[in-house]
Design a protein around this motif. Structure first.
Motif, PDB file in Angstrom:
ATOM      1  N   ILE A  57       0.833  -1.210   0.000  1.00  0.00           N
ATOM      2  CA  ILE A  57       0.000   0.000   0.000  1.00  0.00           C
ATOM      3  C   ILE A  57       0.866   1.258   0.000  1.00  0.00           C
ATOM      4  O   ILE A  57       0.583   2.217  -0.714  1.00  0.00           O
ATOM      5  CB  ILE A  57      -0.934   0.030   1.227  1.00  0.00           C
ATOM      6  N   MET A  97      -2.226  -6.372   1.407  1.00  0.00           N
ATOM      7  CA  MET A  97      -3.607  -6.729   1.708  1.00  0.00           C
ATOM      8  C   MET A  97      -4.012  -8.072   1.122  1.00  0.00           C
ATOM      9  O   MET A  97      -5.156  -8.273   0.723  1.00  0.00           O
ATOM     10  CB  MET A  97      -4.599  -5.633   1.281  1.00  0.00           C
ATOM     11  N   TYR A 205       3.583   1.627   9.691  1.00  0.00           N
ATOM     12  CA  TYR A 205       3.079   0.587   8.786  1.00  0.00           C
ATOM     13  C   TYR A 205       3.816  -0.730   8.982  1.00  0.00           C
ATOM     14  O   TYR A 205       5.002  -0.736   9.285  1.00  0.00           O
ATOM     15  CB  TYR A 205       3.193   1.053   7.329  1.00  0.00           C
ATOM     16  N   ASN A 281      -2.725  10.332   3.090  1.00  0.00           N
ATOM     17  CA  ASN A 281      -3.847   9.840   3.883  1.00  0.00           C
ATOM     18  C   ASN A 281      -4.941  10.902   4.003  1.00  0.00           C
ATOM     19  O   ASN A 281      -6.122  10.606   3.909  1.00  0.00           O
ATOM     20  CB  ASN A 281      -3.342   9.454   5.274  1.00  0.00           C
TER      21      ASN A 281
ATOM     22  N   SER B  15      -2.856  -5.528   9.094  1.00  0.00           N
ATOM     23  CA  SER B  15      -2.730  -5.340  10.535  1.00  0.00           C
ATOM     24  C   SER B  15      -3.901  -5.994  11.252  1.00  0.00           C
ATOM     25  O   SER B  15      -5.059  -5.763  10.885  1.00  0.00           O
ATOM     26  CB  SER B  15      -2.698  -3.839  10.846  1.00  0.00           C
ATOM     27  N   THR B  19      -6.909  -3.695  10.505  1.00  0.00           N
ATOM     28  CA  THR B  19      -7.659  -4.284   9.402  1.00  0.00           C
ATOM     29  C   THR B  19      -8.681  -5.298   9.932  1.00  0.00           C
ATOM     30  O   THR B  19      -9.888  -5.068   9.838  1.00  0.00           O
ATOM     31  CB  THR B  19      -6.700  -4.943   8.381  1.00  0.00           C
ATOM     32  N   ALA B  49      -7.406   7.226  12.569  1.00  0.00           N
ATOM     33  CA  ALA B  49      -7.458   8.405  11.706  1.00  0.00           C
ATOM     34  C   ALA B  49      -6.110   8.663  11.053  1.00  0.00           C
ATOM     35  O   ALA B  49      -6.017   8.961   9.869  1.00  0.00           O
ATOM     36  CB  ALA B  49      -7.894   9.620  12.519  1.00  0.00           C
ATOM     37  N   LYS B  50      -5.043   8.530  11.883  1.00  0.00           N
ATOM     38  CA  LYS B  50      -3.715   8.927  11.399  1.00  0.00           C
ATOM     39  C   LYS B  50      -3.124   7.961  10.385  1.00  0.00           C
ATOM     40  O   LYS B  50      -2.474   8.374   9.437  1.00  0.00           O
ATOM     41  CB  LYS B  50      -2.733   9.044  12.578  1.00  0.00           C
ATOM     42  N   THR B  51      -3.269   6.661  10.606  1.00  0.00           N
ATOM     43  CA  THR B  51      -2.600   5.696   9.734  1.00  0.00           C
ATOM     44  C   THR B  51      -3.595   4.748   9.073  1.00  0.00           C
ATOM     45  O   THR B  51      -3.243   3.661   8.654  1.00  0.00           O
ATOM     46  CB  THR B  51      -1.544   4.873  10.504  1.00  0.00           C
ATOM     47  N   GLY B  52      -4.831   5.198   8.993  1.00  0.00           N
ATOM     48  CA  GLY B  52      -5.869   4.326   8.445  1.00  0.00           C
ATOM     49  C   GLY B  52      -5.590   3.862   7.030  1.00  0.00           C
ATOM     50  O   GLY B  52      -5.753   2.688   6.721  1.00  0.00           O
ATOM     51  N   LYS B  53      -5.148   4.791   6.174  1.00  0.00           N
ATOM     52  CA  LYS B  53      -5.035   4.430   4.763  1.00  0.00           C
ATOM     53  C   LYS B  53      -4.010   3.316   4.540  1.00  0.00           C
ATOM     54  O   LYS B  53      -4.287   2.341   3.867  1.00  0.00           O
ATOM     55  CB  LYS B  53      -4.649   5.656   3.937  1.00  0.00           C
ATOM     56  N   GLY B  54      -2.830   3.480   5.113  1.00  0.00           N
ATOM     57  CA  GLY B  54      -1.765   2.493   4.912  1.00  0.00           C
ATOM     58  C   GLY B  54      -2.097   1.153   5.523  1.00  0.00           C
ATOM     59  O   GLY B  54      -1.435   0.162   5.248  1.00  0.00           O
ATOM     60  N   HIS B  55      -3.083   1.108   6.376  1.00  0.00           N
ATOM     61  CA  HIS B  55      -3.463  -0.140   7.013  1.00  0.00           C
ATOM     62  C   HIS B  55      -4.768  -0.705   6.465  1.00  0.00           C
ATOM     63  O   HIS B  55      -5.287  -1.681   6.980  1.00  0.00           O
ATOM     64  CB  HIS B  55      -3.626   0.077   8.527  1.00  0.00           C
ATOM     65  N   GLY B  56      -5.315  -0.055   5.458  1.00  0.00           N
ATOM     66  CA  GLY B  56      -6.554  -0.580   4.883  1.00  0.00           C
ATOM     67  C   GLY B  56      -7.750  -0.467   5.808  1.00  0.00           C
ATOM     68  O   GLY B  56      -8.741  -1.186   5.651  1.00  0.00           O
ATOM     69  N   HIS B  58     -10.005   1.870   6.113  1.00  0.00           N
ATOM     70  CA  HIS B  58     -11.224   2.332   5.431  1.00  0.00           C
ATOM     71  C   HIS B  58     -11.905   1.173   4.704  1.00  0.00           C
ATOM     72  O   HIS B  58     -13.112   0.956   4.829  1.00  0.00           O
ATOM     73  CB  HIS B  58     -10.891   3.429   4.409  1.00  0.00           C
ATOM     74  N   GLN B  59     -11.079   0.409   3.964  1.00  0.00           N
ATOM     75  CA  GLN B  59     -11.639  -0.730   3.224  1.00  0.00           C
ATOM     76  C   GLN B  59     -12.224  -1.762   4.189  1.00  0.00           C
ATOM     77  O   GLN B  59     -13.294  -2.327   3.945  1.00  0.00           O
ATOM     78  CB  GLN B  59     -10.548  -1.397   2.368  1.00  0.00           C
ATOM     79  N   GLU B  93     -12.150  12.552  10.405  1.00  0.00           N
ATOM     80  CA  GLU B  93     -11.320  12.410  11.585  1.00  0.00           C
ATOM     81  C   GLU B  93     -12.063  13.058  12.737  1.00  0.00           C
ATOM     82  O   GLU B  93     -12.637  14.138  12.573  1.00  0.00           O
ATOM     83  CB  GLU B  93      -9.997  13.153  11.322  1.00  0.00           C
TER      84      GLU B  93
END
Lengths: 284, 227
Positions: A57, A97, A205, A281, B15, B19, B49-56, B58-59, B93
């Motif tokens: 990602i 993922m 990450y 982000n 994660s 995740t 909120a801070k690292t949500g995207k890199g950890h998927g 949202h998905q 957020e």
């Protein structure tokens, strides 16, 4: 059960774990079926990871396992290469993922399949030999988990990769004919030599250093099994080593427990990458 | 913890907390609503909120709202799936106060039905649901869970316990919270098995009970083990 009790068991260590966990044959059979599925899932994640070079990602990892797997075996050490590649394959799948089996966590998911499947494939042992070692690995993780939280945020990386390496060391030891005594000492030596490892992932990450760390600690687990099978033992009794690790975990400052504020995460480059990802982000 | 919790869950990375845990919280929230939402407002707190995207994250949250378990390989495609399913979503957020760093509030709606749920992801895929609408809550998704909103009157809890006892359902944990004396109250009951359908139907007709939801156990639920 404690590790000190398990170390004195006269049969195979996995037998003691299974006896303690399951009251009936039916429960045990059901769990065995589910564990077989987990072995199949682990195999599948290794296979996908060895053939994919899709970026993660964040883009920091994704081609390491395939790169190693296809590289010349310059050391003429096929076991070493196989174990490292399998471990990274799983963690790179995780980072992109893909589907993996947490063992005990997602961040440390590559160590057990790296060591156990790697050794089994190297020696051409079929998957039915893996079932009891897998239960032993789970039992070792469960016993460690009774003394400390298995999470980088509470105990540092030692709690995650140390647990996974101890689990894998015991499993490999039993796979290769180790007694309960040997298997528990394999786990203990793996744990003892992981104490102090901090959790400092870049940007928070599960990628750097997690992917390469699983390669290193799957080899660490195999080393521990090798020493134990040759009769080497931990001078410090197993439960005292677990206690020492838990105690070191409590001493670790918050900066070194998955906050991204210490270690390699806090290097200038680590911080730059974290900032860049944070920017992307907030665009979302 | 069982041996299969140590080696497991089977999950889509990266994660277990950001995740797998996020997916389970959203899955429980979907069951609180009682159906698939067509509108979802997701308020991410702290590390979510801070690292949500890199950890998927949202998905994983959207996938849970669509009914996916943590091992579902559709999780990475959940944004597209949600849009295709007519689920309107909005991530924001939000400081949710003194809660675990991995916490999310999900405000869900489908036609007239609405629910607001707060859950925390504690690590290793374990979750704790801490709020349902205006009520404090406390359940983990590790058991079949019955949520009942009722008037704060004497005997309601006893009545519910009696029905479960008659159905030979063993209660693992029970938590009750009320707005104020004599006001509305919410109980969450974690049980070793799911009560029979007729027992649940009976409970919906008991006086003073205004709302009832039966949530599945979502922890051992690698969906693939269940099927």
């Amino acid at each position: 059960m404690t590790l000190n009790e398990l170390v004195d068991f006269s049969g195979l260590a996995s037998e003691a774990i299974l006896k303690e966990e399951f009251d009936t044959e039916a429960e045990r059979d059901l769990a065995a079926q589910q564990m077989q599925k987990r072995i199949a899932e682990m195999r599948s994640s290794v296979e996908r990871g060895l053939t994919s070079d899709k970026a993660s990602i964040t883009g920091m990892v994704g081609w390491n396992a395939k790169g190693l797997w296809e590289a010349d075996d310059v050391l003429k050490a096929p076991l070493l290469k196989r174990v490292q590649a399998y471990a990274m394959a799983v963690n790179e799948e995780n980072a992109r993922m893909g589907r993996i089996v947490a063992a005990p966590t997602a961040g440390s998911a590559g160590t057990l399949p790296g060591a156990l499947l790697g050794v089994a494939d190297h020696l051409e042992l079929s998957d039915e030999h893996l079932l009891n070692p897998m239960f032993l690995a789970a039992g070792i993780g469960k016993i460690i988990g009774q003394s400390m939280f298995i999470a980088g945020a509470t105990g540092g990386c030692q709690a995650e990769i140390g647990s996974s390496a101890a689990m894998a060391a015991a499993a490999v030891c039993e796979l290769l004919g180790g007694t309960a005594h040997m298997s528990v000492h394999a786990a203990t030596m793996a744990l003892m030599n992981t104490i102090g490892l901090v959790c400092d992932p870049v940007g928070g990450y599960v990628e750097v250093p997690c992917v390469s760390r699983n390669a290193f600690f799957s080899v660490h687990a195999v080393s521990s099994a090798q020493l134990a099978l040759a009769g080497l033992e931990s001078v410090i009794p197993p439960d005292e080593v677990v206690g020492a690790m838990a105690s070191v975990g409590r001493m670790l400052p918050a900066e070194l427990r998955e906050t991204g504020e210490g270690g390699i995460a806090a290097t200038p480059t680590g911080r730059r990458i974290a900032l860049k990802m944070l920017g992307e982000n907030t665009d979302m | 913890m069982s041996l299969l919790d140590v080696i497991g869950p089977v999950m889509v990375g990266p994660s277990s907390s950001h995740t797998a845990g996020a997916c389970r919280i959203a899955l429980l929230a979907r069951h609180c609503l009682g159906c698939q939402p067509d509108q979802a407002q997701l308020e991410l707190h702290g590390s979510f909120a801070k690292t949500g995207k890199g950890h998927g994250t949202h998905q994983a949250l959207l996938a849970g709202l669509l009914g996916c378990y943590p091992d579902d390989e559709r999780i990475p495609k959940a944004l597209e799936l949600a849009k295709a399913a007519g689920l309107e979503f909005d991530f924001m957020e939000k400081d949710l106060g003194d809660v675990h760093p991995n916490t999310v509030r999900l405000n869900l709606q489908k036609a007239e039905a609405k629910v607001s749920v707060v859950g925390s992801s504690l690590g290793a895929g374990l979750v704790k649901m801490i709020r349902i609408n205006q009520f404090e809550a406390n359940f983990s998704g590790s058991y079949h869970t019955l949520l009942i909103e009722h008037d704060d009157k004497p005997g309601v809890i006893a009545r519910v316990a009696r029905v479960l006892a008659d159905d030979e359902v063993n209660i693992a944990t029970i938590h009750s919270a009320r707005q104020k004396r004599g006001g509305k109250a919410l109980m969450s009951i974690e049980m070793d098995k799911r009560p029979a359908q007729y027992a649940l139907e009976y409970l919906t007709n008991v006086s003073y009970i205004s709302w009832l939801r039966m949530l599945p156990e979502v922890m051992s639920g690698d969906k693939h083990d269940a099927e």
